[in-house]
Write an enzyme that holds these catalytic residues in place. Structure first.
Site, PDB file in Angstrom:
ATOM      1  N   THR A   1       3.065  56.826 -18.564  1.00 26.90           N
ATOM      2  CA  THR A   1       4.379  56.578 -17.960  1.00 26.90           C
ATOM      3  C   THR A   1       4.130  56.138 -16.519  1.00 26.90           C
ATOM      4  O   THR A   1       3.007  56.224 -16.020  1.00 26.90           O
ATOM      5  CB  THR A   1       5.251  57.857 -17.940  1.00 26.90           C
ATOM      6  OG1 THR A   1       4.598  58.843 -17.114  1.00 26.90           O
ATOM      7  CG2 THR A   1       5.472  58.419 -19.337  1.00 26.90           C
TER       8      THR A   1
ATOM      9  N   ASP B   1      22.493  58.250  -7.663  1.00 23.02           N
ATOM     10  CA  ASP B   1      21.623  59.404  -7.416  1.00 23.02           C
ATOM     11  C   ASP B   1      22.157  60.642  -8.144  1.00 23.02           C
ATOM     12  O   ASP B   1      23.135  61.249  -7.710  1.00 23.02           O
ATOM     13  CB  ASP B   1      21.554  59.644  -5.903  1.00 23.02           C
ATOM     14  CG  ASP B   1      20.681  60.835  -5.534  1.00 23.02           C
ATOM     15  OD1 ASP B   1      20.060  61.423  -6.444  1.00 23.02           O
ATOM     16  OD2 ASP B   1      20.624  61.179  -4.337  1.00 23.02           O
ATOM     17  N   ALA B   2      21.498  61.004  -9.233  1.00 20.98           N
ATOM     18  CA  ALA B   2      21.948  62.139 -10.061  1.00 20.98           C
ATOM     19  C   ALA B   2      21.880  63.466  -9.309  1.00 20.98           C
ATOM     20  O   ALA B   2      22.496  64.449  -9.729  1.00 20.98           O
ATOM     21  CB  ALA B   2      21.118  62.218 -11.339  1.00 20.98           C
TER      22      ALA B   2
ATOM     23  N   ALA C   1      18.000  58.304 -17.782  1.00 24.28           N
ATOM     24  CA  ALA C   1      18.034  57.648 -19.107  1.00 24.28           C
ATOM     25  C   ALA C   1      17.302  56.315 -19.179  1.00 24.28           C
ATOM     26  O   ALA C   1      17.342  55.660 -20.212  1.00 24.28           O
ATOM     27  CB  ALA C   1      19.497  57.439 -19.520  1.00 24.28           C
TER      28      ALA C   1
ATOM     29  N   TYR D   1      -2.488  69.700 -12.282  1.00 29.16           N
ATOM     30  CA  TYR D   1      -1.162  69.683 -12.900  1.00 29.16           C
ATOM     31  C   TYR D   1      -0.563  71.089 -13.001  1.00 29.16           C
ATOM     32  O   TYR D   1       0.236  71.483 -12.173  1.00 29.16           O
ATOM     33  CB  TYR D   1      -1.199  68.983 -14.276  1.00 29.16           C
ATOM     34  CG  TYR D   1       0.181  68.506 -14.660  1.00 29.16           C
ATOM     35  CD1 TYR D   1       0.608  67.221 -14.344  1.00 29.16           C
ATOM     36  CD2 TYR D   1       1.095  69.359 -15.266  1.00 29.16           C
ATOM     37  CE1 TYR D   1       1.897  66.802 -14.641  1.00 29.16           C
ATOM     38  CE2 TYR D   1       2.384  68.954 -15.558  1.00 29.16           C
ATOM     39  CZ  TYR D   1       2.775  67.675 -15.251  1.00 29.16           C
ATOM     40  OH  TYR D   1       4.068  67.273 -15.529  1.00 29.16           O
TER      41      TYR D   1
ATOM     42  N   GLY E   1      10.785  56.131 -20.125  1.00 31.32           N
ATOM     43  CA  GLY E   1      10.037  57.244 -20.711  1.00 31.32           C
ATOM     44  C   GLY E   1      10.816  58.089 -21.699  1.00 31.32           C
ATOM     45  O   GLY E   1      11.510  57.580 -22.579  1.00 31.32           O
TER      46      GLY E   1
END
Length: 389
Positions: free
Chosen positions: A274, A110-111, A48, A234, A51
């Protein structure tokens, strides 16, 4: 102390607390000017602090008047070292939202870990009951597998063959040729483990098992496709492989959420400046040209404009879905006239004409803004307290 930008390669190692606060306030202002959205009421945002994740927390709170729980992994100030930009962003948003008498809970950790998942579930039970929207916007270089304990690293490489193309050093404005080497199988798998859909699914399963998901819950993860000029590095590279995994997971999550009438979505977003994109070779030059073309056409959007539009479409029932059920808010970027203009500029660009044919100058400004520098209305010669906003 007086805070100035300092660099290590493409990474800015300092952040300005007042500048970051101003950046957040500017995004809040945009949402307030554009009005309310009748949508989510209790929102969990994973990632959250910067970016698209930060924009999601702002739109949820300010457009939907939702209670928000935001998870991020940021660095506090220590001695003469500033906090990370994300830490200042979250603190700024939290202060603003609480000042309005609304709820904003932040978790710094740390998610990817089971511990943070448990902490978040407990906080939802205590403070929110159940959530009706889960945004998954994690970006990290490493992930520790919560079961095996193995640490995986993501990398930015091609798959199969090396690829050479032009890139922009936005610090100097120089256009250089760069060759990206192919990844090993181990590196491809490592990138999938970090940036793919595995952790998103673990979150949804844990939240469902704990009975903290509302009936009709929606969950959205963010992805990018882009034009062919960026494919080798990418979409067809290690990151693209991970994004394919993430996108496949959306459908699997919809099955998991079937009993709750819930849905898993991928939102394909626009290329933007970003912290992550500025380090991707070729993409920085593409974004510089894209910005110039879209600004000339009056269709340019930043993170907050993109996410406000996505929320509006999501909750007003007019989602722009493609054949693979992905939300496409990259539609203005991928418009035929925009891409045609970029294709014409790309082969002509050199170090001598880069500032004329692209918006390289603005790329640099936008990059500095990510860390709270170069914002109007901030006096950068003033002494600031780096421990707070």
């Amino acid at each position: 102390m007086i805070v100035e930008p300092k660099f290590r390669g493409f990474i800015c190692t300092t952040s300005h607390p007042i500048g970051c606060k101003k950046n957040v306030e500017n995004q809040i202002e945009y949402v307030k000017e554009n009005g309310k959205i009748e949508g989510a009421k209790r929102v969990l945002v994973l990632g959250a602090s910067t970016g698209y994740g930060l924009a999601s927390a702002i739109v949820a709170s300010e457009a939907c008047d939702a209670e928000v729980l935001g998870v991020s992994f940021e660095r506090e100030a220590k001695g003469k070292r500033t906090a990370s930009a994300g830490w200042y962003n979250i603190e700024s948003l939290k202060k603003f939202v609480e000042g309005e008498g609304k709820k904003f809970i932040s978790v710094n950790g740390d998610a990817f870990s089971n511990e943070v998942k448990s902490e978040v579930i407990d906080l939802i039970k205590e403070n929110m009951g159940k959530v009706d929207l889960v945004i998954y916007s994690l970006a990290a270089p490493k992930r520790k597998d919560p079961v095996s304990g193995e640490v995986y690293s993501s990398c930015l490489k091609t798959v199969g063959a090396p690829f050479t193309s032009k890139t922009l050093d936005f610090h100097t404005g120089e256009i250089q040729d760069i060759t990206i080497n192919p990844a090993t199988e181990e590196e491809i798998e490592g990138t999938r483990k970090v940036m793919g859909g595995e952790d998103w699914m673990l979150w949804i399963e844990a939240l469902k098992e704990a009975n903290v998901l509302e009936n009709g819950v929606k969950t959205i993860a963010y992805s990018y496709i882009g034009p062919e000029v960026t494919y080798p590095i990418y979409r067809e590279g290690t990151i693209g492989r991970a994004k394919n995994d993430l996108e496949k997971t959306a459908g699997e999550i919809t099955k998991v959420l079937k009993s709750l009438n819930g849905e898993g979505y991928i939102s394909v977003n626009k290329a933007l400046v970003t912290q992550a994109s500025s380090a991707i070779p070729i993409v920085s030059l593409y974004i510089s040209i894209l910005y110039k073309v879209m600004k000339e056409k009056g269709t340019h959007e930043g993170c907050i404009e993109q996410i406000y539009r996505m929320f509006k479409e999501l909750y007003e029932g007019n989602l722009n879905l493609d054949s693979e059920n992905r939300i496409r808010i990259d539609d203005l970027e991928m418009a035929e006239d925009v891409q045609k203009a970029i294709e014409e500029i790309w082969p002509q660009i050199t170090s001598e004409n880069v500032f004329e044919l692209s918006d390289a100058e603005d790329f640099k400004k936008e990059f500095f803004k990510l860390f709270g520098f170069g914002l109007e209305g901030v006096d950068y010669s003033e002494d600031v307290d780096i421990t707070t906003v």
